[in-house]
Write a protein that holds these residues in place. Structure first.
Motif, PDB file in Angstrom:
ATOM      1  N   ALA A  24       0.843  -1.190   0.000  1.00  0.00           N
ATOM      2  CA  ALA A  24       0.000   0.000   0.000  1.00  0.00           C
ATOM      3  C   ALA A  24       0.880   1.242   0.000  1.00  0.00           C
ATOM      4  CB  ALA A  24      -0.905   0.002   1.223  1.00  0.00           C
ATOM      5  N   VAL A  25       0.581   2.155  -0.922  1.00  0.00           N
ATOM      6  CA  VAL A  25       1.267   3.437  -0.997  1.00  0.00           C
ATOM      7  C   VAL A  25       0.240   4.496  -0.625  1.00  0.00           C
ATOM      8  CG1 VAL A  25       2.463   5.045  -2.513  1.00  0.00           C
ATOM      9  CG2 VAL A  25       2.789   2.597  -2.806  1.00  0.00           C
ATOM     10  N   THR A  26       0.543   5.312   0.374  1.00  0.00           N
ATOM     11  CA  THR A  26      -0.412   6.304   0.841  1.00  0.00           C
ATOM     12  C   THR A  26       0.019   7.694   0.390  1.00  0.00           C
ATOM     13  OG1 THR A  26      -0.835   4.951   2.772  1.00  0.00           O
ATOM     14  CG2 THR A  26      -1.601   7.208   2.858  1.00  0.00           C
ATOM     15  N   GLU A  27      -0.836   8.321  -0.393  1.00  0.00           N
ATOM     16  CA  GLU A  27      -0.647   9.734  -0.735  1.00  0.00           C
ATOM     17  C   GLU A  27      -1.887  10.440  -0.213  1.00  0.00           C
ATOM     18  OE1 GLU A  27       0.279   9.942  -4.890  1.00  0.00           O
ATOM     19  OE2 GLU A  27       2.095   8.776  -4.639  1.00  0.00           O
ATOM     20  N   SER A  28      -2.824  10.783  -1.078  1.00  0.00           N
ATOM     21  CA  SER A  28      -4.081  11.342  -0.584  1.00  0.00           C
ATOM     22  C   SER A  28      -5.044  10.218  -0.217  1.00  0.00           C
ATOM     23  CB  SER A  28      -4.704  12.257  -1.636  1.00  0.00           C
ATOM     24  OG  SER A  28      -4.932  11.521  -2.828  1.00  0.00           O
ATOM     25  N   SER A  29      -4.908   9.071  -0.901  1.00  0.00           N
ATOM     26  CA  SER A  29      -5.693   7.887  -0.574  1.00  0.00           C
ATOM     27  C   SER A  29      -4.771   6.673  -0.642  1.00  0.00           C
ATOM     28  CB  SER A  29      -6.859   7.727  -1.556  1.00  0.00           C
ATOM     29  OG  SER A  29      -6.357   7.515  -2.859  1.00  0.00           O
ATOM     30  N   VAL A  30      -5.257   5.544  -0.193  1.00  0.00           N
ATOM     31  CA  VAL A  30      -4.441   4.329  -0.194  1.00  0.00           C
ATOM     32  C   VAL A  30      -4.543   3.668  -1.561  1.00  0.00           C
ATOM     33  CG1 VAL A  30      -4.076   2.086   0.891  1.00  0.00           C
ATOM     34  CG2 VAL A  30      -4.823   4.021   2.264  1.00  0.00           C
ATOM     35  N   GLU A  31      -3.400   3.443  -2.186  1.00  0.00           N
ATOM     36  CA  GLU A  31      -3.351   2.797  -3.496  1.00  0.00           C
ATOM     37  C   GLU A  31      -2.436   1.590  -3.391  1.00  0.00           C
ATOM     38  OE1 GLU A  31      -1.926   3.693  -8.067  1.00  0.00           O
ATOM     39  OE2 GLU A  31      -2.008   5.330  -6.637  1.00  0.00           O
ATOM     40  N   ALA A  69      -4.793  -1.206   6.408  1.00  0.00           N
ATOM     41  CA  ALA A  69      -5.109   0.095   5.812  1.00  0.00           C
ATOM     42  C   ALA A  69      -6.573   0.419   6.085  1.00  0.00           C
ATOM     43  CB  ALA A  69      -4.856   0.058   4.308  1.00  0.00           C
ATOM     44  N   PRO A  73      -8.615  -0.016  -0.371  1.00  0.00           N
ATOM     45  CA  PRO A  73      -7.578   0.593  -1.211  1.00  0.00           C
ATOM     46  C   PRO A  73      -7.909   0.526  -2.696  1.00  0.00           C
ATOM     47  CG  PRO A  73      -6.721  -1.304   0.021  1.00  0.00           C
ATOM     48  CD  PRO A  73      -8.165  -1.205   0.307  1.00  0.00           C
ATOM     49  N   ASP A  74      -7.305   1.414  -3.475  1.00  0.00           N
ATOM     50  CA  ASP A  74      -7.475   1.457  -4.922  1.00  0.00           C
ATOM     51  C   ASP A  74      -6.625   0.349  -5.546  1.00  0.00           C
ATOM     52  OD1 ASP A  74      -7.843   2.122  -7.568  1.00  0.00           O
ATOM     53  OD2 ASP A  74      -6.531   3.871  -7.495  1.00  0.00           O
TER      54      ASP A  74
END
Length: 91
Positions: A24-31, A69, A73-74
């Motif tokens: 999981a990579v978190t920027e504005s949302s979890v992707e 998370a 997630p996306d």
């Protein structure tokens, strides 16, 4: 045989080399991103490179639990990775 991991989709076990690691990579949302080199930092979830397993994991909301998370997630990057792999096999 090497390290054994469990697929978050179908819950079957298999050798680490046969499964994809997803982080999981978190920027504005979890992707979710496929960790091709299996070396990215953070928690990872393991998944068979099969669209059916990805669908099961999404339906069961397994990625959120496995990666700890918040929310769903996306998974679009994982879908693109699997589609690209299928096209490489086809031709």
């Amino acid at each position: 045989m090497g390290p054994v991991r469990t697929c978050v989709g179908c819950r079957a076990t298999g050798p680490r080399s046969a499964l994809l690691r997803v982080v999981a990579v978190t920027e504005s949302s979890v992707e979710l991103v496929v960790d091709v080199g299996r070396r990215m930092p953070g928690r990872g979830a393991w998944l068979h490179p099969d669209p059916g397993c990805l669908e099961k994991a999404e339906r069961r909301r397994a990625f959120g639990r496995a990666l700890r998370a918040a929310g769903q997630p996306d998974t679009s990057a994982v879908h693109r990775h699997l589609e690209a792999q299928e096209q490489d096999v086809v031709g």
